[in-house]
Design a protein around this motif. Sequence first.
Motif, PDB file in Angstrom:
ATOM      1  N   ASN A 410      63.172  48.465  13.320  1.00  0.00           N
ATOM      2  CA  ASN A 410      64.264  47.529  13.028  1.00  0.00           C
ATOM      3  C   ASN A 410      65.205  48.110  11.971  1.00  0.00           C
ATOM      4  OD1 ASN A 410      65.420  45.091  11.326  1.00  0.00           O
ATOM      5  ND2 ASN A 410      64.988  44.337  13.370  1.00  0.00           N
ATOM      6  N   LEU A 411      66.445  48.329  12.363  1.00  0.00           N
ATOM      7  CA  LEU A 411      67.419  48.947  11.447  1.00  0.00           C
ATOM      8  C   LEU A 411      67.894  47.980  10.369  1.00  0.00           C
ATOM      9  CD1 LEU A 411      69.598  51.214  13.754  1.00  0.00           C
ATOM     10  CD2 LEU A 411      68.048  51.920  11.942  1.00  0.00           C
ATOM     11  N   GLU A 412      67.842  46.671  10.653  1.00  0.00           N
ATOM     12  CA  GLU A 412      68.237  45.703   9.632  1.00  0.00           C
ATOM     13  C   GLU A 412      67.288  45.764   8.436  1.00  0.00           C
ATOM     14  OE1 GLU A 412      69.910  41.720  11.078  1.00  0.00           O
ATOM     15  OE2 GLU A 412      68.729  42.399  12.782  1.00  0.00           O
ATOM     16  N   ALA A 413      65.999  45.969   8.728  1.00  0.00           N
ATOM     17  CA  ALA A 413      65.019  46.091   7.649  1.00  0.00           C
ATOM     18  C   ALA A 413      65.297  47.355   6.835  1.00  0.00           C
ATOM     19  CB  ALA A 413      63.607  46.135   8.222  1.00  0.00           C
ATOM     20  N   GLN A 414      65.594  48.448   7.531  1.00  0.00           N
ATOM     21  CA  GLN A 414      65.911  49.701   6.840  1.00  0.00           C
ATOM     22  C   GLN A 414      67.191  49.549   6.016  1.00  0.00           C
ATOM     23  OE1 GLN A 414      63.768  52.091   6.821  1.00  0.00           O
ATOM     24  NE2 GLN A 414      62.450  51.293   8.439  1.00  0.00           N
ATOM     25  N   SER A 415      68.156  48.823   6.572  1.00  0.00           N
ATOM     26  CA  SER A 415      69.412  48.599   5.853  1.00  0.00           C
ATOM     27  C   SER A 415      69.173  47.799   4.577  1.00  0.00           C
ATOM     28  CB  SER A 415      70.408  47.865   6.762  1.00  0.00           C
ATOM     29  OG  SER A 415      71.629  47.639   6.094  1.00  0.00           O
ATOM     30  N   VAL A 420      68.683  47.634  -1.414  1.00  0.00           N
ATOM     31  CA  VAL A 420      67.897  47.457  -2.641  1.00  0.00           C
ATOM     32  C   VAL A 420      67.846  48.766  -3.416  1.00  0.00           C
ATOM     33  CG1 VAL A 420      65.603  46.976  -3.566  1.00  0.00           C
ATOM     34  CG2 VAL A 420      66.491  45.583  -1.701  1.00  0.00           C
ATOM     35  N   SER A 421      67.609  49.857  -2.718  1.00  0.00           N
ATOM     36  CA  SER A 421      67.519  51.166  -3.367  1.00  0.00           C
ATOM     37  C   SER A 421      68.820  51.513  -4.076  1.00  0.00           C
ATOM     38  CB  SER A 421      67.185  52.251  -2.332  1.00  0.00           C
ATOM     39  OG  SER A 421      65.954  51.976  -1.703  1.00  0.00           O
ATOM     40  N   MET A 422      69.946  51.187  -3.444  1.00  0.00           N
ATOM     41  CA  MET A 422      71.242  51.481  -4.068  1.00  0.00           C
ATOM     42  C   MET A 422      71.467  50.615  -5.302  1.00  0.00           C
ATOM     43  SD  MET A 422      73.842  52.325  -0.901  1.00  0.00           S
ATOM     44  CE  MET A 422      73.196  51.239   0.360  1.00  0.00           C
ATOM     45  N   GLN A 423      71.042  49.351  -5.218  1.00  0.00           N
ATOM     46  CA  GLN A 423      71.196  48.478  -6.387  1.00  0.00           C
ATOM     47  C   GLN A 423      70.351  48.964  -7.557  1.00  0.00           C
ATOM     48  OE1 GLN A 423      70.949  44.267  -6.162  1.00  0.00           O
ATOM     49  NE2 GLN A 423      72.421  44.067  -4.505  1.00  0.00           N
ATOM     50  N   LEU A 424      69.173  49.505  -7.234  1.00  0.00           N
ATOM     51  CA  LEU A 424      68.268  49.984  -8.277  1.00  0.00           C
ATOM     52  C   LEU A 424      68.568  51.436  -8.679  1.00  0.00           C
ATOM     53  CD1 LEU A 424      64.883  48.563  -6.906  1.00  0.00           C
ATOM     54  CD2 LEU A 424      66.242  47.649  -8.796  1.00  0.00           C
ATOM     55  N   HIS A 425      69.559  52.029  -8.009  1.00  0.00           N
ATOM     56  CA  HIS A 425      69.875  53.451  -8.218  1.00  0.00           C
ATOM     57  C   HIS A 425      68.639  54.315  -7.966  1.00  0.00           C
ATOM     58  CE1 HIS A 425      73.728  52.190  -9.823  1.00  0.00           C
ATOM     59  NE2 HIS A 425      73.095  51.381 -10.661  1.00  0.00           N
ATOM     60  N   TYR A 427      67.481  56.631  -5.722  1.00  0.00           N
ATOM     61  CA  TYR A 427      67.963  57.492  -4.647  1.00  0.00           C
ATOM     62  C   TYR A 427      66.832  58.245  -3.952  1.00  0.00           C
ATOM     63  CZ  TYR A 427      72.552  56.239  -6.286  1.00  0.00           C
ATOM     64  OH  TYR A 427      73.673  55.521  -6.628  1.00  0.00           O
ATOM     65  N   THR A 428      65.678  58.332  -4.590  1.00  0.00           N
ATOM     66  CA  THR A 428      64.522  58.934  -3.926  1.00  0.00           C
ATOM     67  C   THR A 428      64.088  58.062  -2.744  1.00  0.00           C
ATOM     68  OG1 THR A 428      63.766  59.936  -5.998  1.00  0.00           O
ATOM     69  CG2 THR A 428      62.145  59.710  -4.223  1.00  0.00           C
ATOM     70  N   THR A 429      63.976  56.746  -3.019  1.00  0.00           N
ATOM     71  CA  THR A 429      63.617  55.821  -1.942  1.00  0.00           C
ATOM     72  C   THR A 429      64.719  55.752  -0.898  1.00  0.00           C
ATOM     73  OG1 THR A 429      62.283  54.495  -3.463  1.00  0.00           O
ATOM     74  CG2 THR A 429      62.942  53.449  -1.402  1.00  0.00           C
ATOM     75  N   LEU A 430      65.979  55.795  -1.332  1.00  0.00           N
ATOM     76  CA  LEU A 430      67.100  55.759  -0.388  1.00  0.00           C
ATOM     77  C   LEU A 430      67.006  56.932   0.586  1.00  0.00           C
ATOM     78  CD1 LEU A 430      69.749  54.449   0.541  1.00  0.00           C
ATOM     79  CD2 LEU A 430      70.946  55.887  -1.113  1.00  0.00           C
ATOM     80  N   ALA A 431      66.662  58.095   0.065  1.00  0.00           N
ATOM     81  CA  ALA A 431      66.524  59.272   0.928  1.00  0.00           C
ATOM     82  C   ALA A 431      65.407  59.067   1.948  1.00  0.00           C
ATOM     83  CB  ALA A 431      66.258  60.511   0.081  1.00  0.00           C
ATOM     84  N   GLN A 432      64.290  58.463   1.511  1.00  0.00           N
ATOM     85  CA  GLN A 432      63.172  58.208   2.419  1.00  0.00           C
ATOM     86  C   GLN A 432      63.560  57.208   3.501  1.00  0.00           C
ATOM     87  OE1 GLN A 432      60.201  56.880  -0.356  1.00  0.00           O
ATOM     88  NE2 GLN A 432      59.705  58.948  -1.079  1.00  0.00           N
ATOM     89  N   VAL A 433      64.273  56.157   3.101  1.00  0.00           N
ATOM     90  CA  VAL A 433      64.735  55.157   4.065  1.00  0.00           C
ATOM     91  C   VAL A 433      65.686  55.809   5.066  1.00  0.00           C
ATOM     92  CG1 VAL A 433      66.105  53.050   4.350  1.00  0.00           C
ATOM     93  CG2 VAL A 433      64.443  53.216   2.489  1.00  0.00           C
ATOM     94  N   ALA A 434      66.563  56.662   4.568  1.00  0.00           N
ATOM     95  CA  ALA A 434      67.521  57.349   5.436  1.00  0.00           C
ATOM     96  C   ALA A 434      66.799  58.198   6.477  1.00  0.00           C
ATOM     97  CB  ALA A 434      68.460  58.212   4.601  1.00  0.00           C
ATOM     98  N   GLU A 435      65.792  58.930   6.044  1.00  0.00           N
ATOM     99  CA  GLU A 435      65.034  59.782   6.975  1.00  0.00           C
ATOM    100  C   GLU A 435      64.363  58.929   8.054  1.00  0.00           C
ATOM    101  OE1 GLU A 435      65.126  62.901   7.180  1.00  0.00           O
ATOM    102  OE2 GLU A 435      65.776  63.649   5.231  1.00  0.00           O
ATOM    103  N   LEU A 449      74.945  58.491   6.097  1.00  0.00           N
ATOM    104  CA  LEU A 449      75.670  58.125   4.869  1.00  0.00           C
ATOM    105  C   LEU A 449      74.682  57.874   3.739  1.00  0.00           C
ATOM    106  CD1 LEU A 449      78.449  55.702   6.201  1.00  0.00           C
ATOM    107  CD2 LEU A 449      78.660  58.097   5.575  1.00  0.00           C
ATOM    108  N   TRP A 450      73.591  57.171   4.040  1.00  0.00           N
ATOM    109  CA  TRP A 450      72.584  56.909   3.006  1.00  0.00           C
ATOM    110  C   TRP A 450      72.014  58.218   2.468  1.00  0.00           C
ATOM    111  CZ3 TRP A 450      69.557  52.972   6.511  1.00  0.00           C
ATOM    112  CH2 TRP A 450      70.311  51.796   6.636  1.00  0.00           C
ATOM    113  N   ARG A 451      71.681  59.116   3.395  1.00  0.00           N
ATOM    114  CA  ARG A 451      71.097  60.376   2.950  1.00  0.00           C
ATOM    115  C   ARG A 451      72.108  61.188   2.150  1.00  0.00           C
ATOM    116  NH1 ARG A 451      68.234  64.270   7.290  1.00  0.00           N
ATOM    117  NH2 ARG A 451      70.377  64.894   7.745  1.00  0.00           N
ATOM    118  N   GLY A 452      73.360  61.153   2.589  1.00  0.00           N
ATOM    119  CA  GLY A 452      74.402  61.856   1.846  1.00  0.00           C
ATOM    120  C   GLY A 452      74.582  61.308   0.439  1.00  0.00           C
ATOM    121  N   MET A 453      74.509  59.979   0.309  1.00  0.00           N
ATOM    122  CA  MET A 453      74.622  59.363  -1.017  1.00  0.00           C
ATOM    123  C   MET A 453      73.465  59.786  -1.921  1.00  0.00           C
ATOM    124  SD  MET A 453      75.779  55.611   0.346  1.00  0.00           S
ATOM    125  CE  MET A 453      75.652  54.759  -1.209  1.00  0.00           C
TER     126      MET A 453
END
Length: 765
Positions: A410-415, A420-425, A427-435, A449-453
Amino acid sequence: MKTSLTPAAYRVLVVLGLALTLGLNMGCKRDPNKLKHRYLDSGKRYEDQGKLKEASIQFSNALKVDHNFGEAHYELSKVYLKQGAMMQGYTELLRTVDLQPNNLQARIDLGNLLLAGHQMDKAVDQANAVLAIQNNNADAYALLSAVAATKGDRAEALKQINQALAIDPNRAAFHASLGLLEASDPATGSSAEEQLRKAVSLDGKNVNAHLVLAALLEKKNDLQGAEDQLKNAITADPKNIIARASLANFYIRRNDTAKVEDTLHQATDELNDNSTGADLLASYYIRTNQYDKGAAAYADLVSKHPKSAPLKLAYAQILLAKHDIAKVRQISDELSKTDSNLPEVAVLKSMVLLDDGKTDEAFGVLQKAAKANPENLQVKLWLGRAALAKGDTNVAQESFRDASRINPRNLEAQSGLAQVSMQLHDYTTLAQVAEAAIAIAPQSAIPYLWRGMAEASQKLWDKAEADFKQAIKIDPKNPSAYLEMAQLRLVQKKIPEAQSLLEESLQYNPNSSRALSLLVSTDLFEKQPAKALSRVQEQIAKAPQNSEMYDLLASLQMQTGDAHGSLTSAQKAMQINPKDQAAVMAYARAQVGVGDTAHAIATWQQWTKDHPNDAQAFTILGTLQEAQGDRDGASASYKKALSIEPDQAVASNNLAYLMTETGGNLDVALSLAQTARRELPNSADTADTLAWVNYQKGNYDSARDLLEDTLKTFPDNASVQYHLGMIYSKLSDKANASLHLKKAAALAPNTQTAKDAEKELSLIG
């Protein structure tokens, strides 16, 4: 010889007979084995009649008698799967196989469910387990064929399905599977059709065979034959939603709008008790932006089926698309009275509450729904969104993770996890979510875009650029991709290229306040305020209902000295969006700019009345009251802010400083100043306040050290210079006292700070 009984004796025999009968019946009821089988048989009867809810109750009753009753677990799994409750069905199948390892059909069902969840190795394990018990089980070979087909191994898939057919040549499903495999190769198209016709001849109720045959006939341009097969699929199983949707899609490809609508309307009418069926027509109208037509159709359907909760929920989705919140609220209220136990009703109610700004109430509704429905995907997703709106990132993250567990694709869950990861800054978790998201949907631009950020946060510029370019390649009209690339170019100080990218982002999303704000910042950096103003006004003409753009215009007008223009722009923003706090802030700032501080205070007093839990609003109100000289009012406002949000940094800082000015409790002031400093450790204001409280308490050395350190970063802060001068005066260091007091007077001429500094200079000589 017939014996004559007295009436009394006869009554005794009758009573004894009744007692014996009741005893036998009670004995039957007390026998757990007989009782659980009675529940099981009753459940099966309900299941045969299509009464799935009643069936699930009876199977559950059997399990209450014996929670290790494997047959009841298996029957309950079938009911859950028929209801679309995949996770519950999966859980019951696992329990069945655990209790009845030789239940071959349960293993086959579990294997097919694992295959549907892309757990192919586990599906193979179930097929092999069946073959180990029964080496000629045709269903096991069919399952292995399906796994191979999913993996793209056509040769292996053909081999396994032919093995299944060799064992059971008259199984319609196997002929259908072989036909589907052969249909993928033009060279075997005629054989595929033959297999599919064989399937439907063997089992006219095999919906999949009809559907695949229809697709094959449509491909060879036998449109009438395809239409007939699609209609046969519906006749075979009138409740099959895929069959209904397939016929509608056939008409969509023929551009026959009338038949599309008739098909979907009939399906929705006849399947009104099923949420997916009730949603068929709504999905079509929403997808084609025919909201008015959809609303009218569903108003009629709801009138025809007034007790259908699924229809009302689908109607609400159309009304939400129309932004008709009043009618949505009415439907939500009705459903809350009649079907409050449905998780979809809780979700709808929470959506209305969130729109009303009642975040806490929405959060509570969803928490209760999540407790009652722990495996409901939509409840978890909306609980995550409500938690984000509430500012509870812990619950938000937990809810989105639960949603991802319920449906890993489910991409909505990943989104939600990404947000949340972006709000908390984080970026390690954001990268994992992106992958994870890229693995699920490699053709979606957003995960790149998430991985790039995440990469940009680590200054991995080349990798970030590659991902942003990939996002643009996948979706050339994605405004966020151009926006992220533009921000990268700004960091690299490539201003002209950044401006070009921002303008492209605005082209694809004229409402992007972020892109416009960045463009304005580049104009101001190049000292072109007139260009910035003109740019904002031009964009407002393209997006006239965007309050944030009016906020930006109001801010620019204040910067250029046009307080009256700023007042008008802020007022327009408030008219567009009364909930826009930035607009209220701009309006109050403009009121102060035109010399009307009293009205600015009144504006914020009204806001706090409408938003009694807005700590920031009370802080702003206190600041305005303090500026007007109303120290009591300011103090009360700061205290109210802190009662809502105890760690509100600005309120803590301002109240602490105010207490030093009004003879307040210095111990309390020190605690407040320390809170402010902890929350804003890099702020000159919090350092200044904490030092001044220490000064008042006689802690001159610590006050001096703090301000000396602060001046390294903020050498032009007049208040810091003044207070440091006062501290040195107390330390009898006239030279340093004089130095800093003179700097304070020079930095803030014609202010109270300058007057106080000059007064102290005259005292120390």
